[in-house]
Design a protein around this motif. Structure first.
Motif, short mmCIF file in Angstrom:
data_model
loop_
_atom_site.label_atom_id
_atom_site.label_comp_id
_atom_site.label_asym_id
_atom_site.label_seq_id
_atom_site.Cartn_x
_atom_site.Cartn_y
_atom_site.Cartn_z
N HIS A 124 -16.32 8.45 1.88
CA HIS A 124 -15.89 7.33 3.29
C HIS A 124 -17.11 6.67 4.20
O HIS A 124 -16.57 6.00 4.16
N ALA A 125 -18.60 6.76 3.53
CA ALA A 125 -19.57 6.26 3.57
C ALA A 125 -20.05 4.92 2.96
O ALA A 125 -20.07 4.30 3.46
N VAL A 126 -19.61 5.75 2.04
CA VAL A 126 -19.52 4.15 0.75
C VAL A 126 -18.57 3.60 0.62
O VAL A 126 -18.61 1.81 0.56
N ALA A 127 -17.05 3.32 1.37
CA ALA A 127 -16.08 2.41 1.42
C ALA A 127 -16.47 1.50 3.25
O ALA A 127 -15.76 0.61 2.87
N THR A 128 -17.22 2.65 4.18
CA THR A 128 -16.84 2.09 5.32
C THR A 128 -17.82 1.54 5.45
O THR A 128 -18.34 0.68 6.68
#
Length: 90
Positions: free
Chosen positions: A75-79
Motif C-alpha cells: 500500500h505504501a509503495v502504491a500511494t
C-alpha cells in the motif's frame, strides 16, 4: 550413515552459506521505514488512520521498533509519493 544422521534435518555448512547470499539488512529497512513514516505523516494518528492500524502500531513504526507486514508495504509503495526516494536511500 549413522542412526543419528538419518533424522538430522540440519543443513550442511555449504547450503547454509548459500542461503544467506542475498541477506536483507532488516535494521536498515526498519530505519528507512521509520523515516518514511516521519516524512509522510505529521502525526502518528494520521499514520494509523491511513494504514488502518492501531495507534500503538504507528507509534512503533515512528520509533523504529517494528516493521510492517507486506500488505502495508505494498500500500505504501502504491500511494506514498516519497517511498522510492526514502526506501532506496536517494
Amino acid at each position: 550413515m549413522s542412526q543419528e544422521r538419518i533424522f538430522d534435518r540440519r543443513r550442511s555448512a555449504s547450503v547454509a552459506r548459500r542461503g544467506h547470499v542475498h541477506a536483507i539488512d532488516r535494521d536498515a529497512f526498519l530505519r528507512r521505514w521509520s523515516l518514511l513514516m516521519i516524512a509522510s505523516f505529521s502525526t502518528r494518528e494520521q499514520c494509523a488512520v491511513y494504514f488502518d492500524v492501531t495507534y500503538q502500531t504507528s507509534c512503533n513504526w515512528f520509533d523504529g521498533l517494528c516493521r510492517p507486514y507486506g500488505d502495508i508495504v505494498d500500500h505504501a509503495v502504491a500511494t506514498l509519493p516519497r517511498y522510492a526516494e526514502i526506501m532506496q536511500g536517494r
